[in-house]
Write an enzyme that holds these catalytic residues in place. Structure first.
Site, PDB file in Angstrom:
ATOM      1  CG  ASP A 116      -7.717  47.930   7.570  1.00 48.98           C
ATOM      2  OD1 ASP A 116      -7.961  48.357   9.729  1.00 48.98           O
ATOM      3  OD2 ASP A 116      -9.389  47.940   7.064  1.00 48.98           O
ATOM      4  CG  ASP A 134     -12.167  48.714   4.217  1.00 46.59           C
ATOM      5  OD1 ASP A 134     -13.250  48.028   3.854  1.00 46.59           O
ATOM      6  OD2 ASP A 134     -11.987  48.565   5.641  1.00 46.59           O
ATOM      7  CB  CYS A 161       5.992  70.834 -29.831  1.00 49.32           C
ATOM      8  SG  CYS A 161       6.638  72.491 -30.029  1.00 49.32           S
TER       9      CYS A 161
END
Length: 744
Positions: free
Chosen positions: A436, A635, A16
């Site tokens: 970008d 990237d 729990c």
């Protein structure tokens, strides 16, 4: 220098949210631990610690002293396998105990309530109930007593206490019935309640275990993609002659440079480059792209992808734990073990929940003894047991992690790799998305999209241009050669590269140039541009395209327009983001004309061109200071600072490693349409978490007073302990089932 390690350890014995709080507290008390997240949904602990001050052994000892077990022996994979085996054994034991408890409980109900009184009836009921309490319910007593011995009561402590009270009270009355009969009262027996409490809670735990198993299906499906053995082709020399030998090896023994043979229908076992063969490869498991991709010599392939119809020889670059698939598995596993910010409040509540419930149960007994003169002890004990049973920290502990685990797993199946729970929870806050250009909105591979030639001399000059550019390795030269595929390679003299502008060489008595418009104006300003070429040249220059001209000192013979093509789905992704109320803007280091062209093609209104990496990061910071939750998609290395600065960094999975590391989300398939899907997933996940927490808190707020007998003076309603046990089990099942909706 301190060496910070980050590992995920399986934990045994948690049941729990109070258990989670206890384990987390024990780990944080170890010197050298800087961060710790414990998940009830995955039964794991994600720990960051200083390897010079803390060790896996110290962590294990701390958790053991708290009454639980941390699996640290061997590698992470071995510990995970041991934990999986333990989960399977526990599930089987739980299933067997549940079936036995259910059968005996039905017998108890039939004998105790379904038959007319007969001699030794209560003794028969006691004989049937004892195995249910003492054997089937043994796990509650072991865990509950262990928790109490370590000063930390948990859910099992409540169950063990309530079952013990019901059973021992009934056993006392069975052995000493005169205590009641001497007063002219019926002898109260609650063996049925004790057995039904055990049965319903076992059933709830069983269903909960099945549901939690479903939430981690994404990890298991990713692990299943990893072949355990591979066929390696080696060269041996016998009698001075090279011989090819194929042998089967465990994946752990494959090294970089090995040639791996992948037959049709097999999964590719390593990351590498195709050295021989041609085949269609299904990469959907990693990129989410449904269509297979043709792979031939020189093409890159990744572990876990399915080879379809041809045989491939793959030169290994990365294998085993270094492969992209293994990295994804680690990323998803770490993310599923991380903790969402909202969970911190739940953990603080859960830490004091069980002691509060114990106090409330005693208060309930006292109030019944004081306020109800008739059957006060019996009614008080029943209500006390019901309060102990119905209070459910399990649902509180499962409310957030089950939704997070399911959501991150769903994201992985969609080609969205989310690094932590916070990113999943907060992605829905995005109101500005910055993109970008090169490699993000565009493919990052220049290609000739149009060309014009002087028709009078086109045929022989194509070979000259092809031969000029073939001698260069510039990306624009590669694009030109690709467009002139099929032309003949001819011999040129005096080749010279002109850095940043083009190339030149002699063919026969003439000197030819291939390069930019500025090169032509500088070296051959008197060269004439034919009417068939000049209009297109002016149009492309205005549009911001890169230009390659073929010319000599007399005239321009050809002009080629080279652009970086827009990624498939980029325009639709921008449109979908706008529908969701997200403002999209372009941040580019390219010139304004090129950036504006790409922005027009994909529907972006705000464009910022000519930015250096620090300018992009500063732009993001300025937006944050204005109160915007900003996401950045990039990237390249030049995007890493902006990705780190953004509230949410999203890296194209095909990009630079530093960009992927700086981001919180990566898209291996480089599909921008995954970004709207990420926002939708985050919104749904947050909604599910709120629903889970609402019902978990509402359940306890309503259930505890009812179990205590608050409605008894009004309508005589008093919950029996067995009904309370069923309600408790149902609350946990509802929370987990609600989280599993994210899988659809």
């Amino acid at each position: 220098m301190a060496k910070t390690l980050k590992r995920v350890f399986p934990v045994k014995g948690m049941g729990c949210a109070a258990c989670v709080a206890r384990v987390e507290s024990a780990l944080k008390d170890v010197e050298g631990v800087s961060e710790c997240h414990v998940s009830l949904a995955t039964n794991t602990a994600q720990v960051s610690f200083d390897g010079t001050r803390a060790s896996a052994r110290k962590l294990s000892e701390a958790v053991h002293n708290a009454g639980y077990e941390l699996l640290t022996e061997g590698s992470d994979d071995q510990a995970e396998q041991e934990a999986e085996n333990a989960r399977i054994q526990e599930f089987r034991s739980l299933r067997n105990d549940t079936i036995l408890a259910a059968l005996l409980s039905l017998a108890v109900m039939a004998v105790g309530m379904g038959f007319k009184p007969f001699p030794l009836q209560h003794w028969t009921v006691m004989a049937l109930a004892t195995p249910v309490v003492c054997w089937c319910g043994r796990r509650f007593f072991k865990s509950g007593i262990r928790g109490l011995l370590h000063g930390a009561a948990n859910m099992d402590s409540l169950v063990a206490l309530s079952v013990s009270i019901s059973y021992l009270f009934s056993l006392f009355n069975l052995l000493f019935p005169s205590v009641w009969t001497s007063r002219g009262l019926d002898v109260p027996m609650y063996f049925e309640s004790a057995t039904m409490i055990v049965t319903f809670i076992l059933l709830g735990r069983l269903l909960e275990a099945r549901s939690k198993h479903s939430t981690t299906a994404a990890i298991r499906s990713l692990v299943a993609l990893q072949p355990q053995t591979v066929t390696v082709r080696r060269i041996i020399v016998e009698n001075g002659e090279p011989q090819y030998l194929e042998e089967s090896l465990p994946i752990a023994e494959v090294k970089a440079g090995d040639i791996v043979v992948v037959k049709p229908g097999e999964k590719i076992p390593v990351d590498g480059v195709v050295s021989f063969g041609e085949s269609w490869v299904d990469e959907s498991s990693l990129t989410g792209e449904p269509l297979p991709v043709l792979k031939n010599q020189g093409a890159t392939v990744w572990a876990g992808c399915m080879n379809q119809n041809g045989s491939l020889h793959v030169r290994t670059e990365k294998a085993g734990k270094d492969s992209l698939l293994s990295g994804i598995i680690r990323l998803v596993r770490d993310a599923q073990g991380s903790k969402a910010p909202v969970q911190n409040l739940v953990d603080r509540i859960a830490a004091v929940f069980v002691p509060v419930i114990m106090v409330l149960s005693l208060v309930t007994l006292v109030l019944w003894l004081v306020l109800s003169p008739e059957d006060s002890l019996t009614m008080g004990l029943l209500s006390m047991v019901s309060v102990l049973v119905i209070a459910c920290p399990c649902s509180l502990g499962l409310a957030t992690p089950t939704a997070i685990v399911t959501g991150i797993g769903k994201g992985a199946s969609l080609g969205i790799l989310i690094k932590d729970a916070r990113s999943l929870q907060e992605a829905c806050k995005t109101d500005i998305l910055a993109l970008d250009k090169t490699g993000t909105l565009t493919e990052g591979r220049p290609a000739v999209n149009d060309s014009v030639w002087d028709n009078a001399s086109e045929a022989p000059l194509r070979n000259i241009l092809y031969s000029l550019e073939k001698a260069s390795d510039h990306p624009l030269a590669v694009a030109v050669c690709e467009s002139l595929r099929g032309c003949d390679l001819i011999s040129l003299n005096g080749f010279e590269a002109l850095p940043g502008e083009g190339v030149k060489a002699r063919f026969g008595a003439d000197e030819y140039f291939a390069g930019s418009l500025s090169l032509q104006k500088r070296l051959c300003p008197d060269a004439q541009t034919p009417p068939s070429i000049e209009p297109a040249l002016n149009e492309w220059e205005a549009a911001g395209a890169s230009l390659v001209l073929l010319f000599d000192h007399r005239q321009v013979y050809a002009a080629l327009s080279i652009t970086d093509r827009l990624r498939e789905g980029a325009a639709s992704a921008v449109a979908e983001l706008k529908k969701r109320g997200i403002s999209v803007r372009l941040l580019s280091g390219d010139n304004a004309a090129s950036a504006q062209r790409i922005a027009r093609e994909c529907g972006i209104d705000e464009v910022y061109a000519g930015l250096l990496p620090k300018d992009k990061a500063a732009h993001i910071k300025a937006l944050q200071e204005q109160g915007h939750f900003t996401a950045m998609v990039g990237d390249g290395i030049n995007d890493s600072a902006a990705l780190a600065q953004a509230n949410l960094g999203i890296a194209m999975g095909c990009g630079a490693d530093i960009a992927v590391e700086a981001a919180q989300v990566s898209l291996p398939g480089a599909d921008l349409r995954r970004i709207p899907a990420l926002v939708d997933l985050s919104r749904k996940c947050v909604r599910i978490i709120r629903e889970n927490l609402f019902w978990a808190f509402a359940y306890n707020i309503l259930a505890v007073p009812i179990a205590a007998g608050a409605l008894y003076p009004l309508n005589g309603l008093l919950l029996s302990p067995s009904v309370a046990a069923a309600c408790m089990a149902l609350s946990s099942i509802c929370v987990v089932s609600n989280s599993l909706r994210l899988k659809r």
